[in-house]
Motif scaffolding. Sequence first.
Motif, mmCIF file in Angstrom:
data_model
loop_
_atom_site.group_PDB
_atom_site.id
_atom_site.type_symbol
_atom_site.label_atom_id
_atom_site.label_comp_id
_atom_site.label_asym_id
_atom_site.label_seq_id
_atom_site.Cartn_x
_atom_site.Cartn_y
_atom_site.Cartn_z
ATOM 1 N N PRO A 58 -1.793 -11.617 14.380
ATOM 2 C CA PRO A 58 -2.067 -10.389 15.121
ATOM 3 C C PRO A 58 -2.647 -9.302 14.235
ATOM 4 C CG PRO A 58 0.311 -10.790 14.931
ATOM 5 C CD PRO A 58 -0.375 -11.963 14.338
ATOM 6 N N SER A 59 -3.193 -8.283 14.854
ATOM 7 C CA SER A 59 -3.743 -7.143 14.135
ATOM 8 C C SER A 59 -2.647 -6.531 13.247
ATOM 9 C CB SER A 59 -4.240 -6.128 15.169
ATOM 10 O OG SER A 59 -4.728 -5.010 14.509
ATOM 11 N N GLY A 60 -2.998 -6.266 12.008
ATOM 12 C CA GLY A 60 -2.028 -5.661 11.092
ATOM 13 C C GLY A 60 -1.161 -6.674 10.356
ATOM 14 N N SER A 61 -1.391 -7.976 10.566
ATOM 15 C CA SER A 61 -0.533 -8.985 9.936
ATOM 16 C C SER A 61 -0.905 -9.244 8.471
ATOM 17 C CB SER A 61 -0.560 -10.288 10.736
ATOM 18 O OG SER A 61 -1.877 -10.771 10.875
ATOM 19 N N GLY A 62 -2.034 -8.670 8.022
ATOM 20 C CA GLY A 62 -2.379 -8.794 6.599
ATOM 21 C C GLY A 62 -3.571 -9.702 6.320
ATOM 22 N N LYS A 63 -4.291 -10.094 7.355
ATOM 23 C CA LYS A 63 -5.397 -11.050 7.196
ATOM 24 C C LYS A 63 -6.504 -10.511 6.284
ATOM 25 C CE LYS A 63 -6.300 -11.232 11.666
ATOM 26 N NZ LYS A 63 -5.347 -10.193 12.133
ATOM 27 N N SER A 64 -6.972 -9.300 6.583
ATOM 28 C CA SER A 64 -8.063 -8.740 5.772
ATOM 29 C C SER A 64 -7.594 -8.492 4.346
ATOM 30 C CB SER A 64 -8.572 -7.428 6.383
ATOM 31 O OG SER A 64 -9.168 -7.679 7.633
ATOM 32 N N THR A 65 -6.382 -7.994 4.216
ATOM 33 C CA THR A 65 -5.827 -7.757 2.878
ATOM 34 C C THR A 65 -5.823 -9.052 2.079
ATOM 35 O OG1 THR A 65 -4.425 -5.989 3.728
ATOM 36 C CG2 THR A 65 -3.771 -6.965 1.628
ATOM 37 N N LEU A 124 1.313 5.067 0.756
ATOM 38 C CA LEU A 124 0.689 6.147 1.525
ATOM 39 C C LEU A 124 1.611 7.349 1.450
ATOM 40 C CD1 LEU A 124 -0.268 4.117 4.734
ATOM 41 C CD2 LEU A 124 -1.892 5.081 3.108
ATOM 42 N N ALA A 175 1.938 -4.962 3.154
ATOM 43 C CA ALA A 175 0.893 -5.696 3.881
ATOM 44 C C ALA A 175 1.003 -7.206 3.660
ATOM 45 C CB ALA A 175 -0.482 -5.197 3.464
ATOM 46 N N TYR A 179 0.864 -1.179 0.000
ATOM 47 C CA TYR A 179 0.000 0.000 0.000
ATOM 48 C C TYR A 179 0.900 1.228 0.000
ATOM 49 C CZ TYR A 179 -4.025 -2.873 1.501
ATOM 50 O OH TYR A 179 -5.028 -3.796 1.600
ATOM 51 N N VAL A 229 3.436 0.532 2.847
ATOM 52 C CA VAL A 229 3.252 -0.559 3.811
ATOM 53 C C VAL A 229 3.253 -1.870 3.054
ATOM 54 C CG1 VAL A 229 1.680 -1.559 5.531
ATOM 55 C CG2 VAL A 229 1.798 0.935 5.241
HETATM 56 N N1 LIG Z 1 -6.165 0.544 2.327
HETATM 57 C C1 LIG Z 1 -5.004 0.556 3.001
HETATM 58 N N2 LIG Z 1 -4.107 1.553 2.794
HETATM 59 C C2 LIG Z 1 -2.927 1.556 3.439
HETATM 60 N N3 LIG Z 1 -2.532 0.616 4.328
HETATM 61 C C3 LIG Z 1 -3.387 -0.385 4.576
HETATM 62 C C4 LIG Z 1 -4.664 -0.474 3.927
HETATM 63 N N4 LIG Z 1 -5.280 -1.593 4.372
HETATM 64 C C5 LIG Z 1 -4.440 -2.158 5.256
HETATM 65 N N5 LIG Z 1 -3.291 -1.440 5.382
HETATM 66 C C6 LIG Z 1 -2.126 -1.793 6.208
HETATM 67 O O1 LIG Z 1 -1.688 -3.090 5.819
HETATM 68 C C7 LIG Z 1 -1.333 -3.864 6.958
HETATM 69 C C8 LIG Z 1 -2.212 -5.110 7.010
HETATM 70 O O2 LIG Z 1 -3.552 -4.702 7.264
HETATM 71 P P1 LIG Z 1 -4.767 -5.719 7.352
HETATM 72 O O3 LIG Z 1 -4.747 -6.605 6.183
HETATM 73 O O4 LIG Z 1 -5.996 -4.925 7.599
HETATM 74 O O5 LIG Z 1 -4.371 -6.574 8.665
HETATM 75 P P2 LIG Z 1 -5.277 -7.436 9.649
HETATM 76 O O6 LIG Z 1 -6.583 -7.712 8.984
HETATM 77 O O7 LIG Z 1 -4.451 -8.665 9.903
HETATM 78 O O8 LIG Z 1 -5.429 -6.630 10.898
HETATM 79 C C9 LIG Z 1 -1.494 -2.948 8.145
HETATM 80 O O9 LIG Z 1 -0.240 -2.379 8.427
HETATM 81 C C10 LIG Z 1 -2.473 -1.911 7.676
HETATM 82 O O10 LIG Z 1 -2.303 -0.698 8.343
#
Ligand SMILES: Nc1ncnc2c1ncn2[C@@H]1O[C@H](COP(=O)(O)OP(=O)(O)O)[C@@H](O)[C@H]1O
Length: 250
Positions: free
Chosen positions: A42-49, A16, A23, A14, A21
């Motif tokens: 953990p939070s921020g590990s890339g799961k949602s991405t 910014l 991800a 990503y 980042v």
């Molecule tokens: N749209 C975005 N723009 C910039 N950074 C992002 C975006 N979505 C997620 N991130 C960053 O990518 C990393 C992984 O995020 P995410 O996949 O949401 O993790 P999780 O779901 O495990 O908490 C984090 O550092 C988050 O801040």
Amino acid sequence: MKQVLQAQQVRKLYRLGDHSVNALAGVDFAVEQGEFVAIMGPSGSGKSTLLHLLGGLDKPSEGEVILAGNRLSELNDQAATLARRHHVGFVFQFFNLLPTLTARENILLPLLIDGKDTNGYEERLLTLLDLVGLSERQNHKPDQLSGGEQQRVAIARALITAPELVLADEPTGNLDTKTGRAIMQLLRRSCDEFSQTMVVVTHDPQAAIYADRVIFLRDGLVVQQIHLNPQEPLAVRLKMVMDEMEKLAE
Ligand SMILES: Nc1ncnc2c1ncn2[C@@H]1O[C@H](COP(=O)(O)OP(=O)(O)O)[C@@H](O)[C@H]1O
Ligand SMILES: [Mg+2]
């Protein structure tokens, strides 16, 4: 076994402003038809991405996702949308229900979007309402439902088209323990009875124990995976998952 989903060296950067980042830093894995996979980390590990990329909601910076035989990088946006519509049901972390529609209408929405006649789905709708325990609430709008009920609407909506693949992001995240367990049992049953494939993101070991396999992400990489035997007692599986989480936290 047929592979429904494959990620090959998937990266996501990503940008910014002047920094970026990382991800996802090169994720490889495959999911077989009928398999139930939990993704933890953990939070921020890339799961949602990762979940978004697997479902074709977003594109990797590098690497390939193969969804039901389609290499997503080779599809244009419209073809990707159709592939998603026909193969995937999503459960989002924050439900994404339409506030002006009733529970019933929200559940039927994926069919309407796909231009299908909903009349033929009445029986399935009633079965799903019953399964998620919302038969009495089908005409309520989201703001007349509790968080747990809204989440169950979102789950019924993901299942209405009987998709071969269900992707769920923290489906129990906002629920109390009892409702969370009921939701995971529902997904498990859906997987067992209809041979649906489940990929569920969770940070909750109590939820992950319903999976056949748990994948652990850290800093955008798969750092571990374990197999669970659904025949084993819940407590045994819970211990396996928690032991692994502890090891990875060290
Ligand atoms: N749209 C975005 N723009 C910039 N950074 C992002 C975006 N979505 C997620 N991130 C960053 O990518 C990393 C992984 O995020 P995410 O996949 O949401 O993790 P999780 O779901 O495990 O908490 C984090 O550092 C988050 O801040
Ligand atoms: Mg997330």
